[in-house]
Design a protein around this motif. Structure first.
Motif, PDB file in Angstrom:
ATOM      1  N   SER B  22       0.821  -1.204   0.000  1.00 58.35           N
ATOM      2  CA  SER B  22       0.000   0.000   0.000  1.00 58.35           C
ATOM      3  C   SER B  22       0.854   1.254   0.000  1.00 58.35           C
ATOM      4  CB  SER B  22      -0.917  -0.018   1.220  1.00 58.35           C
ATOM      5  OG  SER B  22      -1.559   1.206   1.369  1.00 58.35           O
ATOM      6  N   TRP B  28      -3.119   5.356  -5.058  1.00 56.73           N
ATOM      7  CA  TRP B  28      -4.210   5.634  -4.128  1.00 56.73           C
ATOM      8  C   TRP B  28      -5.419   6.213  -4.854  1.00 56.73           C
ATOM      9  CZ3 TRP B  28      -4.115   6.043   1.581  1.00 56.73           C
ATOM     10  CH2 TRP B  28      -3.054   5.295   2.131  1.00 56.73           C
ATOM     11  N   ALA B 112      -5.278   6.584   6.447  1.00 58.13           N
ATOM     12  CA  ALA B 112      -6.347   6.382   5.476  1.00 58.13           C
ATOM     13  C   ALA B 112      -7.469   7.406   5.681  1.00 58.13           C
ATOM     14  CB  ALA B 112      -6.903   4.964   5.601  1.00 58.13           C
ATOM     15  N   TYR B 115      -6.397  10.766   4.331  1.00 63.24           N
ATOM     16  CA  TYR B 115      -6.448  10.784   2.868  1.00 63.24           C
ATOM     17  C   TYR B 115      -7.882  10.894   2.369  1.00 63.24           C
ATOM     18  CZ  TYR B 115      -5.373   9.802  -1.940  1.00 63.24           C
ATOM     19  OH  TYR B 115      -5.240   9.902  -3.293  1.00 63.24           O
ATOM     20  N   SER B 132      -4.274   0.657  -3.844  1.00 57.72           N
ATOM     21  CA  SER B 132      -3.405   0.881  -2.682  1.00 57.72           C
ATOM     22  C   SER B 132      -4.216   1.399  -1.505  1.00 57.72           C
ATOM     23  CB  SER B 132      -2.327   1.900  -3.022  1.00 57.72           C
ATOM     24  OG  SER B 132      -1.447   1.380  -3.973  1.00 57.72           O
ATOM     25  N   TYR B 133      -5.179   2.266  -1.793  1.00 59.16           N
ATOM     26  CA  TYR B 133      -6.039   2.816  -0.746  1.00 59.16           C
ATOM     27  C   TYR B 133      -6.848   1.695  -0.092  1.00 59.16           C
ATOM     28  CZ  TYR B 133      -9.974   5.478   1.115  1.00 59.16           C
ATOM     29  OH  TYR B 133     -10.942   6.006   1.920  1.00 59.16           O
TER      30      TYR B 133
END
Lengths: 228, 157
Positions: B22, B28, B112, B115, B132-133
């Motif tokens: 990740s 992402w 997370a 983001y 990746s997120y």
């Protein structure tokens, strides 16, 4: 031999005066500034000759994306002439010292339209052959943060806290151990003195920690025997 | 007994691998022609595939830092697990290992969340979240469960 000497002397005489006549001008390469702030654009020169009284400095400005440059500053004959009609009207100030070969100018209250290239040209008669030097001005709304600064700061702070906590933990354990150690030494010293006074007295009482250790060992041995 | 040990280690390593992927793979956010964040914005234009460094805002740097910290703490937790396996007395609990693993899961969670909340500032509305997120969100409960298991686990001989 003679012709060779003559040729050499001509070449040397040709080179040396040329070198002594070249003037080298220094400005910055790029300058960053915030909107509304002031900035000092520095310009200085190197010359083999003494600084003459007729030294001149001139600054020209070329906006980003434009091909034409306009003259914004000129110093000659001991007097400075600043822009009074162009984009820097009332915003330009001469802060240099021509006697010290410094021809710097101060731009006040920067705007976004001031992005561009500023060129400084200096002449020190008879030293007039040289290349003007340019500095690029970039005006920002706010100073951009470099990539990785905040990342590194956060990681460094957290790891530093971790190391600090570990160090403090071991320090506390060490200090507590020392205090316990010094206490048991003083008790042991007192008991020895009492024992020496009464020679035929009972055996000195054993250390309490030693008693506990012996008891726990006995318990361990018993538990092992039970398991088997 | 050995099976339990293998299972726990496998869970921990799985969470660690997810964290690595990740953080390192820069996907992402993805759209039809480009992938961006955390480190590079790559796009496929007519001239082929080319990448630029990601934007240098404060929030994206905070997410980078939190992901790296979670990897560091998870690795430290694995190392401490092996240390405590051989030095802990009988009946003892793997508190230190569990603490570091739970901290790692908290760092992934906060990364997370940050983001999710701040990415609309620099990401177009038409872009969707990349894999990746998603892996970051999957790594969070895995790491949390792994940490809780360590805290509950007792050492037997």
């Amino acid at each position: 031999m003679l012709t060779f000497l003559a040729l050499a002397s001509v070449v040397l005489l040709g080179i040396v005066p040329e070198r002594s006549q070249a003037i080298v001008i220094y400005t910055g390469w790029e300058r960053h500034a915030l909107v509304g702030s002031d900035i000092r654009l520095s310009c200085s020169f190197f010359s083999w000759r003494w600084t003459s009284e007729d030294v001149t400095f001139s600054w020209t400005y070329r906006p980003d994306g434009s091909r034409d440059s306009i003259s914004i500053f000129h110093y000659t004959g001991g007097a400075a002439y600043v822009d009074n009609k162009g984009p820097f009207r009332d915003r330009l100030e001469f802060v240099g010292n021509p006697g010290r070969r410094d021809g710097s100018i101060l731009l006040k209250n920067l705007e976004f339209a001031d992005n561009g290239t500023f060129t400084c040209d200096a002449k020190n008669p008879p030293d007039i052959v040289g290349r003007p030097s340019s500095v690029r001005l970039l005006v920002f709304e706010k100073v951009p943060i470099q990539a990785g600064v905040i990342t590194g700061a956060i990681i460094g702070v957290v790891l530093g806290l971790l190391v600090l906590i570990v160090v403090i933990y071991y320090l506390m354990r060490f200090l507590v151990a020392r205090r316990v150690f010094s206490l048991s030494v003083s008790k042991h010293g007192k008991k020895k003195k009492e024992g020496s006074q009464q020679r035929q007295g009972p055996a000195p009482p054993a250390d309490p920690s030693k008693v506990k250790a012996a008891a726990s060992e006995k318990k361990k041995q018993e538990s092992r025997k039970d398991k088997k | 007994m050995l099976l339990l040990l293998l299972g726990i280690i496998l869970l921990h390593v799985a969470a660690l691998v997810l964290l690595f992927v990740s953080t390192i793979v820069s996907v992402w956010t993805s759209s039809e022609t480009s992938t961006s964040d955390l480190w590079y914005n790559c796009s496929t234009s007519n001239g082929g595939y080319h990448c630029d460094p990601a934007s240098t805002g404060e929030w994206i740097q905070a997410v980078q830092a939190l992901m790296i910290l979670s990897i560091i703490f998870s690795c430290l937790s694995l190392f401490l697990f092996f240390c405590q396996l051989f030095t802990l007395q009988k009946g003892g609990r793997f508190f230190l290992t569990g603490t570091f693993q739970i901290l790692a899961s908290l760092f992934v969670m906060s990364g997370a969340i940050i983001y999710t909340v701040t990415s609309p500032d620099w990401v177009a509305q038409t872009d969707t979240f990349g894999y990746s997120y998603i892996l970051a969100w999957v790594a969070f409960p895995l790491a949390l469960i792994s940490g809780l298991i360590y805290v509950i686990l007792r050492k037997r001989e």
